[in-house]
Design an enzyme around this catalytic site. Sequence first.
Site, PDB file in Angstrom:
ATOM      1  N   TYR A 168      34.848  13.625   1.386  1.00 26.45           N
ATOM      2  CA  TYR A 168      35.769  14.604   1.961  1.00 26.45           C
ATOM      3  C   TYR A 168      35.559  14.715   3.468  1.00 26.45           C
ATOM      4  O   TYR A 168      36.521  14.697   4.259  1.00 26.45           O
ATOM      5  CB  TYR A 168      35.583  15.986   1.314  1.00 26.45           C
ATOM      6  CG  TYR A 168      36.403  17.040   2.007  1.00 26.45           C
ATOM      7  CD1 TYR A 168      37.785  17.117   1.812  1.00 26.45           C
ATOM      8  CD2 TYR A 168      35.821  17.937   2.909  1.00 26.45           C
ATOM      9  CE1 TYR A 168      38.567  18.055   2.489  1.00 26.45           C
ATOM     10  CE2 TYR A 168      36.584  18.875   3.585  1.00 26.45           C
ATOM     11  CZ  TYR A 168      37.949  18.923   3.369  1.00 26.45           C
ATOM     12  OH  TYR A 168      38.714  19.842   4.047  1.00 26.45           O
ATOM     13  N   ARG A 212      28.294  26.785   8.713  1.00 26.06           N
ATOM     14  CA  ARG A 212      28.440  28.001   9.525  1.00 26.06           C
ATOM     15  C   ARG A 212      29.525  28.933   8.999  1.00 26.06           C
ATOM     16  O   ARG A 212      29.390  30.168   9.040  1.00 26.06           O
ATOM     17  CB  ARG A 212      28.775  27.592  10.963  1.00 26.06           C
ATOM     18  CG  ARG A 212      28.960  28.739  11.938  1.00 26.06           C
ATOM     19  CD  ARG A 212      29.713  28.264  13.172  1.00 26.06           C
ATOM     20  NE  ARG A 212      31.059  27.791  12.818  1.00 26.06           N
ATOM     21  CZ  ARG A 212      31.813  27.032  13.589  1.00 26.06           C
ATOM     22  NH1 ARG A 212      31.354  26.609  14.763  1.00 26.06           N
ATOM     23  NH2 ARG A 212      33.027  26.656  13.203  1.00 26.06           N
ATOM     24  N   ARG A 225      39.811  27.074  -0.251  1.00 24.70           N
ATOM     25  CA  ARG A 225      39.039  26.055  -0.953  1.00 24.70           C
ATOM     26  C   ARG A 225      37.696  25.926  -0.265  1.00 24.70           C
ATOM     27  O   ARG A 225      37.579  26.006   0.953  1.00 24.70           O
ATOM     28  CB  ARG A 225      39.778  24.717  -0.958  1.00 24.70           C
ATOM     29  CG  ARG A 225      41.100  24.787  -1.698  1.00 24.70           C
ATOM     30  CD  ARG A 225      41.745  23.432  -1.828  1.00 24.70           C
ATOM     31  NE  ARG A 225      40.965  22.558  -2.699  1.00 24.70           N
ATOM     32  CZ  ARG A 225      40.531  21.352  -2.363  1.00 24.70           C
ATOM     33  NH1 ARG A 225      40.765  20.889  -1.152  1.00 24.70           N
ATOM     34  NH2 ARG A 225      39.850  20.628  -3.202  1.00 24.70           N
TER      35      ARG A 225
END
Length: 413
Positions: A168, A212, A225
């Site tokens: 991803y 973060r 998501r």
Amino acid sequence: MGSLVAILKNPGDFCALLKLMMASRHAEKQIPPEPHWAFCYGMLLKVSRSFALVIQQLDTNLRNAVCIFYLVLRGLDTVEDDTSIATDVKVPILIDFHKHIYERDWHFSCGTNNYKVLMDKFHHVSTAFLELERGFQEAIEDITKRMGAGMAKFICKEVETIKDYDEYCHYVAGLVGLGLSKLFYASSLEDLASDSLSNSMGLFLQKTNIIRDYLEDINEIPKSRMFWPREIWSKYVNKLEDLKYEDNSVKAVQCLNDMVTNALIHVEDCLKYMSALRDPSIFRFCAIPQIMAIGTLALCYHNIDVFRGVVKMRRGLTAKVIDQTKDMTDVYGAFYDFVTTIKHKVDENDPNATKTLSRIEAVQKVCRESGALEKRKSYMVSKGPGYNSTLVIVLFVLLAVIFGYLSANRSIN
């Protein structure tokens, strides 16, 4: 008020902040007069002021290409992020986005705030894109096509394994690294970097952002998501959202440390990539975000505040990084200091302590062997005594003068 307190606590940041303010004003004045280019550079300042400042120093042709590359991918990312768009509508747009950048009249209403403006007036981006040299266009089209296909793939696919996580991040950020390398090469200013090193440059930045932004993402409405891989977080909690609850603080920090340790695996590749760059402006363009990333990881590591609020480098330190980063000596010094900060925070009882220390020591070794550490500028946080009242008064007066000057200039313009 918070910024003022930070300056008073860290007066060494003051000069760098002043330079950053002036650079920001200069960047605003450098916006081209043509409507489509004015929109693009104006939008760049709105969606990423720090990025807009860094690219200003690039060669004009390369700067225009990088600006459009960034906005095209921001548009693609806006489509992906908008959870109100039905999947059967979103997927075809992602897959065909690389075709739409050739269409002068194409736009698609989605996103919020500045991103909605970007998408509503995307025809300005397309118009500017069509004025770029063919080599730049081909690089942007290729990366946009591959990224759109990758995003479409993950619309209906969860990030279960670390392999999924890396895949991803490759689609949404590693490809950015590949694209920038292609643009640098097309400009004739750099050799073409390897895909693996370019990919690591993107993955390191993306993983830092994912770490973060945990709390902001998990609390987003409509539900966002999430991309923390189940293979990591399931070792600590039953559901990813459980990490934000106080009862799970110990496990949350252990999971966080695991995520940071995973990100550190890319550092050696990043240092190798940057050390091969020849053009000073391209070097700074690449190096500043990487130093910001390692600095952010140093703040996040073993820090429960990641699950309680916003954790980011203070503005003054960001300004110092932008001001001081000139060559690999500065990069090696910054990385050495920040990984040393992480090393000092490692708890021997942490389940990943051995792995974390091993990765830190590998980075420290590269930095030491560079021979640059003796000349480095330190980014370590000073813990010296407080500053006297005279210095505080002087800073107040200087700030008043500067803000007055900038306000007057703004009124005149």
